[in-house]
Design a protein around this motif. Structure first.
Motif, PDB file in Angstrom:
ATOM      1  N   ILE A  70       9.744   0.483 -18.658  1.00 57.17           N
ATOM      2  CA  ILE A  70       9.548  -0.913 -19.047  1.00 57.17           C
ATOM      3  C   ILE A  70      10.844  -1.405 -19.673  1.00 57.17           C
ATOM      4  CG2 ILE A  70       8.203  -2.503 -20.471  1.00 57.17           C
ATOM      5  CD1 ILE A  70       5.949  -0.402 -20.428  1.00 57.17           C
ATOM      6  N   ALA A  71      11.439  -2.432 -19.097  1.00 53.13           N
ATOM      7  CA  ALA A  71      12.756  -2.890 -19.553  1.00 53.13           C
ATOM      8  C   ALA A  71      12.719  -4.351 -19.973  1.00 53.13           C
ATOM      9  CB  ALA A  71      13.791  -2.701 -18.448  1.00 53.13           C
ATOM     10  N   VAL A  72      13.482  -4.663 -21.004  1.00 54.63           N
ATOM     11  CA  VAL A  72      13.718  -6.061 -21.354  1.00 54.63           C
ATOM     12  C   VAL A  72      14.856  -6.561 -20.469  1.00 54.63           C
ATOM     13  CG1 VAL A  72      12.953  -5.620 -23.713  1.00 54.63           C
ATOM     14  CG2 VAL A  72      15.395  -5.590 -23.187  1.00 54.63           C
ATOM     15  N   ASP A  73      14.902  -7.869 -20.265  1.00 58.91           N
ATOM     16  CA  ASP A  73      15.859  -8.416 -19.302  1.00 58.91           C
ATOM     17  C   ASP A  73      17.313  -8.110 -19.647  1.00 58.91           C
ATOM     18  OD1 ASP A  73      15.904 -10.113 -21.504  1.00 58.91           O
ATOM     19  OD2 ASP A  73      15.122 -11.849 -20.421  1.00 58.91           O
ATOM     20  N   THR A  74      17.639  -8.015 -20.936  1.00 54.48           N
ATOM     21  CA  THR A  74      19.028  -7.755 -21.324  1.00 54.48           C
ATOM     22  C   THR A  74      19.511  -6.368 -20.906  1.00 54.48           C
ATOM     23  OG1 THR A  74      18.212  -7.111 -23.510  1.00 54.48           O
ATOM     24  CG2 THR A  74      19.053  -9.356 -23.276  1.00 54.48           C
ATOM     25  N   ALA A 104      21.541 -11.419 -11.086  1.00 55.66           N
ATOM     26  CA  ALA A 104      21.843 -10.505  -9.980  1.00 55.66           C
ATOM     27  C   ALA A 104      20.685  -9.545  -9.694  1.00 55.66           C
ATOM     28  CB  ALA A 104      23.115  -9.715 -10.288  1.00 55.66           C
ATOM     29  N   TYR A 105      19.551  -9.747 -10.362  1.00 52.93           N
ATOM     30  CA  TYR A 105      18.452  -8.800 -10.189  1.00 52.93           C
ATOM     31  C   TYR A 105      17.731  -9.039  -8.864  1.00 52.93           C
ATOM     32  CZ  TYR A 105      14.302  -6.023 -10.865  1.00 52.93           C
ATOM     33  OH  TYR A 105      13.313  -5.089 -10.686  1.00 52.93           O
ATOM     34  N   SER A 106      17.516  -7.961  -8.107  1.00 50.56           N
ATOM     35  CA  SER A 106      16.812  -8.058  -6.829  1.00 50.56           C
ATOM     36  C   SER A 106      15.870  -6.872  -6.637  1.00 50.56           C
ATOM     37  CB  SER A 106      17.807  -8.125  -5.667  1.00 50.56           C
ATOM     38  OG  SER A 106      18.648  -6.971  -5.660  1.00 50.56           O
ATOM     39  N   GLY A 107      15.433  -6.279  -7.753  1.00 51.92           N
ATOM     40  CA  GLY A 107      14.583  -5.104  -7.688  1.00 51.92           C
ATOM     41  C   GLY A 107      13.118  -5.435  -7.444  1.00 51.92           C
ATOM     42  N   GLN A 108      12.282  -4.422  -7.622  1.00 45.09           N
ATOM     43  CA  GLN A 108      10.864  -4.535  -7.301  1.00 45.09           C
ATOM     44  C   GLN A 108       9.964  -4.518  -8.539  1.00 45.09           C
ATOM     45  OE1 GLN A 108       9.910  -5.005  -4.054  1.00 45.09           O
ATOM     46  NE2 GLN A 108      12.120  -5.121  -3.737  1.00 45.09           N
ATOM     47  N   TYR A 119      14.093 -21.754 -17.728  1.00 38.13           N
ATOM     48  CA  TYR A 119      13.773 -22.072 -16.334  1.00 38.13           C
ATOM     49  C   TYR A 119      14.873 -21.585 -15.402  1.00 38.13           C
ATOM     50  CZ  TYR A 119      16.961 -26.105 -16.641  1.00 38.13           C
ATOM     51  OH  TYR A 119      18.064 -26.906 -16.796  1.00 38.13           O
ATOM     52  N   LEU A 120      16.098 -21.468 -15.920  1.00 34.09           N
ATOM     53  CA  LEU A 120      17.192 -20.933 -15.099  1.00 34.09           C
ATOM     54  C   LEU A 120      16.937 -19.466 -14.767  1.00 34.09           C
ATOM     55  CD1 LEU A 120      20.233 -22.510 -16.977  1.00 34.09           C
ATOM     56  CD2 LEU A 120      19.255 -23.240 -14.786  1.00 34.09           C
ATOM     57  N   ALA A 121      16.431 -18.723 -15.748  1.00 38.82           N
ATOM     58  CA  ALA A 121      16.111 -17.314 -15.513  1.00 38.82           C
ATOM     59  C   ALA A 121      14.991 -17.192 -14.492  1.00 38.82           C
ATOM     60  CB  ALA A 121      15.720 -16.634 -16.814  1.00 38.82           C
ATOM     61  N   LEU A 122      13.985 -18.035 -14.623  1.00 36.41           N
ATOM     62  CA  LEU A 122      12.835 -17.948 -13.719  1.00 36.41           C
ATOM     63  C   LEU A 122      13.245 -18.255 -12.281  1.00 36.41           C
ATOM     64  CD1 LEU A 122       9.973 -17.140 -14.456  1.00 36.41           C
ATOM     65  CD2 LEU A 122       9.312 -19.533 -14.297  1.00 36.41           C
ATOM     66  N   ARG A 123      14.237 -19.109 -12.114  1.00 32.61           N
ATOM     67  CA  ARG A 123      14.702 -19.427 -10.766  1.00 32.61           C
ATOM     68  C   ARG A 123      15.400 -18.232 -10.109  1.00 32.61           C
ATOM     69  NH1 ARG A 123      17.279 -25.524 -11.584  1.00 32.61           N
ATOM     70  NH2 ARG A 123      15.281 -26.617 -11.826  1.00 32.61           N
ATOM     71  N   HIS A 124      15.856 -17.287 -10.915  1.00 36.39           N
ATOM     72  CA  HIS A 124      16.540 -16.110 -10.379  1.00 36.39           C
ATOM     73  C   HIS A 124      15.607 -14.911 -10.233  1.00 36.39           C
ATOM     74  CE1 HIS A 124      20.103 -18.461 -11.470  1.00 36.39           C
ATOM     75  NE2 HIS A 124      20.760 -17.693 -10.642  1.00 36.39           N
ATOM     76  N   LEU A 125      14.372 -15.069 -10.646  1.00 37.34           N
ATOM     77  CA  LEU A 125      13.397 -13.990 -10.541  1.00 37.34           C
ATOM     78  C   LEU A 125      12.282 -14.431  -9.600  1.00 37.34           C
ATOM     79  CD1 LEU A 125      13.084 -12.984 -14.310  1.00 37.34           C
ATOM     80  CD2 LEU A 125      14.177 -11.626 -12.504  1.00 37.34           C
ATOM     81  N   ARG A 126      12.087 -13.703  -8.534  1.00 42.43           N
ATOM     82  CA  ARG A 126      11.064 -14.077  -7.558  1.00 42.43           C
ATOM     83  C   ARG A 126       9.705 -13.561  -8.006  1.00 42.43           C
ATOM     84  NH1 ARG A 126      12.610 -13.044  -1.474  1.00 42.43           N
ATOM     85  NH2 ARG A 126      14.146 -14.593  -2.161  1.00 42.43           N
ATOM     86  N   GLY A 127       8.703 -14.452  -8.046  1.00 45.64           N
ATOM     87  CA  GLY A 127       7.367 -14.093  -8.513  1.00 45.64           C
ATOM     88  C   GLY A 127       6.663 -13.152  -7.568  1.00 45.64           C
ATOM     89  N   PRO A 128       5.442 -12.742  -7.883  1.00 41.07           N
ATOM     90  CA  PRO A 128       4.566 -13.300  -8.922  1.00 41.07           C
ATOM     91  C   PRO A 128       4.992 -12.935 -10.336  1.00 41.07           C
ATOM     92  CG  PRO A 128       3.546 -11.373  -7.939  1.00 41.07           C
ATOM     93  CD  PRO A 128       4.789 -11.646  -7.143  1.00 41.07           C
ATOM     94  N   TYR A 129       4.500 -13.724 -11.296  1.00 46.05           N
ATOM     95  CA  TYR A 129       4.803 -13.522 -12.701  1.00 46.05           C
ATOM     96  C   TYR A 129       3.496 -13.310 -13.475  1.00 46.05           C
ATOM     97  CZ  TYR A 129       8.611 -16.436 -10.840  1.00 46.05           C
ATOM     98  OH  TYR A 129       9.593 -16.967 -10.048  1.00 46.05           O
ATOM     99  N   TYR A 130       3.519 -12.360 -14.378  1.00 40.37           N
ATOM    100  CA  TYR A 130       2.379 -12.137 -15.271  1.00 40.37           C
ATOM    101  C   TYR A 130       2.744 -12.720 -16.624  1.00 40.37           C
ATOM    102  CZ  TYR A 130       0.501  -9.221 -11.614  1.00 40.37           C
ATOM    103  OH  TYR A 130      -0.001  -8.782 -10.410  1.00 40.37           O
TER     104      TYR A 130
END
Length: 204
Positions: A70-74, A104-108, A119-130
């Protein structure tokens, strides 16, 4: 309670701005409570981006299959340098520079986010989001509309690491270990090598 009131007063405008833009992705929001107890009795390591993470990375890579990560975004950039993709990635910071950590995150990883995250961060993270309950009244109302039975709660404590630790507990993980959570500035550094802000500082 005083801390929560002060936090609301300081961030209410930026939270509202992010919430406004993040509503566009509301169809991809799911309640974090649907993840609870998913990994009962499985060890978990919660990874933060403190400088001590440098010493943990080789062991994390060697024993990766033995725990839930479990990782924090930083911490994402530093993990990537060791070929590590977390099982869960948490992003809650409302401030715009937060997107630097995930651009640059493209993981699973399963994404766990606050509805008021940048909202800038959310645009770089593809959902779904919990997502989970937020003390901002507008966010509370939105979540009630989307999830009449509740989104679920993760404890706040002034750091995304608190949310991540509580997520590990709610997932049913046991035992739970902490890595890279530094409450000081070892070697006068704030982040682990390879983190987005550490790399940005080098470039300056």
């Amino acid at each position: 309670e005083t801390v929560n009131r002060n936090t609301l007063k300081r961030f209410d405008r930026i939270w509202l701005k992010n919430l406004y833009y993040n509503v566009a992705t509301a169809s991809q929001f799911f309640p974090v409570s649907s993840l609870f107890q998913r990994h009962q009795g499985i060890p978990a390591i919660v990874v933060s981006a403190g400088p001590s993470l440098d010493r943990c990375l080789p062991a994390l890579a060697e024993h990766r299959s033995r725990f839930i990560l479990i990782a924090v975004d930083t911490a994402v950039s530093a993990l990537r340098h060791f070929g590590l993709d977390p099982d869960y990635l948490l992003s809650v910071d409302a401030q715009a520079p937060n997107f630097l950590h995930v651009r640059a995150y493209s993981g699973q990883a399963t994404l766990v986010v606050d509805t008021t995250v940048s909202y800038l961060a959310l645009r770089h993270l593809r959902g779904p989001y919990y997502t989970f309950q937020n003390p901002l009244p507008a966010a509370f109302i939105l979540l009630q509309m989307i999830f009449p039975d509740g989104a679920g709660e993760l404890q706040f404590g002034g750091s995304v690491s608190t949310n991540a630790y509580d997520l590990a507990l709610q997932l049913g993980c046991s035992p739970v270990y902490l890595c890279g959570l530094d409450l000081s500035f070892p070697e006068n550094r704030i982040h682990a090598r390879g983190s987005a802000l550490e790399e940005a500082a080098k470039a300056m």
